[in-house]
Design a protein around this motif. Sequence first.
Motif, PDB file in Angstrom:
ATOM      1  N   LEU A 153     -22.417 -78.606 -73.588  1.00 23.03           N
ATOM      2  CA  LEU A 153     -22.271 -77.147 -73.544  1.00 23.03           C
ATOM      3  C   LEU A 153     -23.524 -76.495 -72.970  1.00 23.03           C
ATOM      4  O   LEU A 153     -23.444 -75.513 -72.202  1.00 23.03           O
ATOM      5  CB  LEU A 153     -21.979 -76.626 -74.945  1.00 23.03           C
ATOM      6  CG  LEU A 153     -20.571 -76.925 -75.507  1.00 23.03           C
ATOM      7  CD1 LEU A 153     -20.473 -76.513 -76.965  1.00 23.03           C
ATOM      8  CD2 LEU A 153     -19.518 -76.208 -74.672  1.00 23.03           C
ATOM      9  N   GLN A 177     -23.613 -74.391 -69.512  1.00 27.06           N
ATOM     10  CA  GLN A 177     -24.151 -73.033 -69.469  1.00 27.06           C
ATOM     11  C   GLN A 177     -25.239 -72.922 -68.415  1.00 27.06           C
ATOM     12  O   GLN A 177     -25.351 -71.889 -67.701  1.00 27.06           O
ATOM     13  CB  GLN A 177     -24.711 -72.676 -70.860  1.00 27.06           C
ATOM     14  CG  GLN A 177     -25.203 -71.250 -70.993  1.00 27.06           C
ATOM     15  CD  GLN A 177     -24.081 -70.231 -70.861  1.00 27.06           C
ATOM     16  OE1 GLN A 177     -22.917 -70.552 -71.108  1.00 27.06           O
ATOM     17  NE2 GLN A 177     -24.418 -69.022 -70.434  1.00 27.06           N
ATOM     18  N   TYR A 209     -17.322 -79.584 -68.502  1.00 33.07           N
ATOM     19  CA  TYR A 209     -16.329 -79.288 -69.532  1.00 33.07           C
ATOM     20  C   TYR A 209     -15.255 -80.376 -69.597  1.00 33.07           C
ATOM     21  O   TYR A 209     -14.823 -80.795 -70.682  1.00 33.07           O
ATOM     22  CB  TYR A 209     -15.666 -77.942 -69.268  1.00 33.07           C
ATOM     23  CG  TYR A 209     -16.555 -76.747 -69.587  1.00 33.07           C
ATOM     24  CD1 TYR A 209     -17.183 -76.656 -70.831  1.00 33.07           C
ATOM     25  CD2 TYR A 209     -16.748 -75.727 -68.659  1.00 33.07           C
ATOM     26  CE1 TYR A 209     -17.993 -75.567 -71.121  1.00 33.07           C
ATOM     27  CE2 TYR A 209     -17.551 -74.638 -68.958  1.00 33.07           C
ATOM     28  CZ  TYR A 209     -18.176 -74.574 -70.192  1.00 33.07           C
ATOM     29  OH  TYR A 209     -18.966 -73.496 -70.483  1.00 33.07           O
ATOM     30  N   LEU A 250     -15.980 -75.520 -77.999  1.00 31.51           N
ATOM     31  CA  LEU A 250     -15.874 -76.019 -76.630  1.00 31.51           C
ATOM     32  C   LEU A 250     -14.623 -75.481 -75.938  1.00 31.51           C
ATOM     33  O   LEU A 250     -14.693 -74.942 -74.801  1.00 31.51           O
ATOM     34  CB  LEU A 250     -15.861 -77.558 -76.654  1.00 31.51           C
ATOM     35  CG  LEU A 250     -15.434 -78.240 -75.347  1.00 31.51           C
ATOM     36  CD1 LEU A 250     -16.402 -77.896 -74.216  1.00 31.51           C
ATOM     37  CD2 LEU A 250     -15.335 -79.754 -75.550  1.00 31.51           C
ATOM     38  N   THR A 288     -14.756 -71.761 -75.288  1.00 32.33           N
ATOM     39  CA  THR A 288     -15.715 -71.460 -74.213  1.00 32.33           C
ATOM     40  C   THR A 288     -15.143 -71.842 -72.843  1.00 32.33           C
ATOM     41  O   THR A 288     -15.300 -71.105 -71.843  1.00 32.33           O
ATOM     42  CB  THR A 288     -17.025 -72.233 -74.464  1.00 32.33           C
ATOM     43  OG1 THR A 288     -17.544 -71.873 -75.746  1.00 32.33           O
ATOM     44  CG2 THR A 288     -18.061 -71.926 -73.407  1.00 32.33           C
ATOM     45  N   TRP A 289     -14.515 -72.997 -72.795  1.00 32.97           N
ATOM     46  CA  TRP A 289     -13.924 -73.445 -71.531  1.00 32.97           C
ATOM     47  C   TRP A 289     -12.800 -72.488 -71.092  1.00 32.97           C
ATOM     48  O   TRP A 289     -12.688 -72.127 -69.939  1.00 32.97           O
ATOM     49  CB  TRP A 289     -13.376 -74.864 -71.697  1.00 32.97           C
ATOM     50  CG  TRP A 289     -12.915 -75.490 -70.409  1.00 32.97           C
ATOM     51  CD1 TRP A 289     -13.023 -74.983 -69.143  1.00 32.97           C
ATOM     52  CD2 TRP A 289     -12.258 -76.755 -70.280  1.00 32.97           C
ATOM     53  NE1 TRP A 289     -12.484 -75.842 -68.218  1.00 32.97           N
ATOM     54  CE2 TRP A 289     -12.001 -76.954 -68.885  1.00 32.97           C
ATOM     55  CE3 TRP A 289     -11.866 -77.743 -71.168  1.00 32.97           C
ATOM     56  CZ2 TRP A 289     -11.356 -78.091 -68.396  1.00 32.97           C
ATOM     57  CZ3 TRP A 289     -11.245 -78.877 -70.678  1.00 32.97           C
ATOM     58  CH2 TRP A 289     -10.985 -79.051 -69.308  1.00 32.97           C
TER      59      TRP A 289
END
Length: 785
Positions: free
Chosen positions: A697, A701, A716, A732, A735-736
Amino acid sequence: MNAQLLHYKLEQLEVKGSSKFEVVFAAPDTQQEQYSRYTLRAWWIVLQAHRDKPYATRIDLYERAFKYIPNCYKLWFNYLKEQLEDLGGRSTFLSNKFEEMITYFEKALVYMHKMPNIWLMYAEYCASLQKYTQTRNVYDRALQSLPVTQHHRIWKAYCQWISKTESITTAISIYNRYIKINPDYKEEYLDYLVSKQLWGKACQILVDILNDDQFNSASGKTKYDFMKYLCEIIARHPNDLPIDAASIMKFGIKKYSDEIGQLWIKLADYYIKTGQFEQARDTFEDAVNNVLTVKDFSLVFNAYVKYEETIIQMLEDFDENDENQDDIDDTILSTKLDQLLKIKSSQDDEVQIEDELLLKMDRLDELLERRPILLNSCILRQNKYNVEEWLKRIVLVKGDERMALKTFTEALEIVEPNLADNGKLSDIWIAYAKYYRDKGDWKTCNQIFHKGSKIEFKNIEEHVNLWSQWVETLLIDGFVNDSLTVIKQGLFKKYVKKLDKMTPSEMVPYSLQLWQLYLDLERNFGNFKSLRAAYKRMVELKVVTPFIIINYAQLLEDNAFYEESFKVFEAGVQLFDWPALYDLWIVYITKFIQRYRGQKIERTRNLFETVIEQVPKDKNRIFYLMYGEFEEQYGLLNHAIEIYDRMVFNVEYQDKMEAYNIYIAKVALYLGITKTRPVFESAIENLQEAELIQMGLRLAQLERKFGEIDRARAVYIHISQFSDPRFDDFGLWKTWENFELHHGNEDTYKEFRRISKSVVAKFSLMPPDPKKIKERVEKGQLGQV
């Protein structure tokens, strides 16, 4: 003629009115009938058939049977039995029938003289007639007629009968005859003598029992029980005994070493009963000075005190009536007070009694004061190697110089180093020396300590204890130089290098406790030179700890001997192993860097390389960090980055995440954030599960910040294979998804959904992980999708 036919013919004769049975076998019909006359079975059936007939009829049948089978025991026994039963209803012993019964017995014995039951029945009958002489003759004849194997039945009944008679002389004679052939019957004979109060003969029997090693008690008593019983009889009935009572009791006390307190008390009671009061007191004194157990001591001492108190009571009540002396002990009441005091009637009686009373009271007080020392002596007799009791004894007699010195001498002579129990022999030597110290005799005190140091004690701890107490004793009174001299004698003497073959005294120079005491003395009263010599000798003997090595090095550093201090560290790291080396290496390297900073870089690097090569993986992280920090400050930057790179591969897994974070931070600081990408990739390859997802992650980022959308998506996709969408612990998938909504398109979003479903399917097929299930339950996430 069988039994049924015989029975039938008898019945026929009775029917015809015949009152005589002479015709029963007068004319036998067959040979079988003639043979039946000589069989017990035929006659017994006839007798059973006539069991309800009159007494005379049955007796007549018995007598007819005896003509054919006179040697039949069963017929004779029942014949006599029925005769006796008939006699049982007679009202007087004067009947001629009773004399006739004796004739029947005599007639039976002509054939049955080998049958003990007939003899016993005869003797019992004579005894019931109170014919003592005839009864005794019957028993004697029985013993003459019967085989020896059956004598025990006769003797048992014989002794039981005679014991109930009033003829004591005859009974004694009979018992003496029996115990000659059966010595084990002495116990019953003893009971008889006691019941008749024949104390002298009872004592003689007890002495015989004690002297007979083959004697077996029917009641299970031991020889000690008989000895105690003998002493009890002697004590209760001391007069007119035909034995040397005192000698016998003393012999019993000498023979039985345990639980003899009661025997001593009985002996004293014997002297009291016979008026030998001084002998009684001497006996009590011998007892308290010879018993071996605390239990016996308590019994004897309490009896002794009671004896003295009783005498005092009698003296106090001398002028009062006898009625006031009811509470006095029974053993004393049997004598007269004038016999006790041996005072003749005179005008000075009251004065003599008062003086005697004061003397007795002083004696009682002195006895009570002696109790602790007497008890201590008892325990030491039980175990002469009991160090604790010797020390207690020393305290008890400390006020008496002569006794104190005698006690010390005896203790040191008796207690052997290897047999010392419940304490240490060295404690006695120390107490002996301190005794003279308290008196101010320092010369003798040092001589005793010196002599004690030459003793080969059981273990090294005792030697160390003695040397330490010697030094501390000198220090307490301000003899500093003497204390230094003493401890040097112990530590700097000749030593042996083969530790496995050393005696405890030879191990004294290797005592860490003594060396630490010596170091304390040198720090407080010595100088740098002597303290340095002490440390140096300890290192030579390898009697050191990491803490001592550090202190030694600090001493040298404080006095500007820097290289010497580092040599001490070098010697120290050769003496110990991990984990003891952990603190030593940290202090060593820290001191070296503080001293030389960037002047001796290669030497510093060698130190780091050495420790990194030796240190276990669970302890190496701190040394990598110190190494990297040193290179950052005084070395080369690329060397520092290389060290951090080595660190992330060599530390334990639980430290890898922290190591990678430090590595990434250092690379970003010195090389720029773009140079961290290889480090992130390495971390993702070497980390697992949670740590891998977290690092991925962070990398994704970072790629988004650089505008590398495809790289971020690839990250990812890679790390999504390790995270279950149903339990998105690290966010995860969320966020993806946000990433695709902002930077993706329809195709990339569909791909995201497809990967999500495939990952869910993969985790659904995998076996459950109990550890993870437990974590879900604790978080309350079980069942979430």
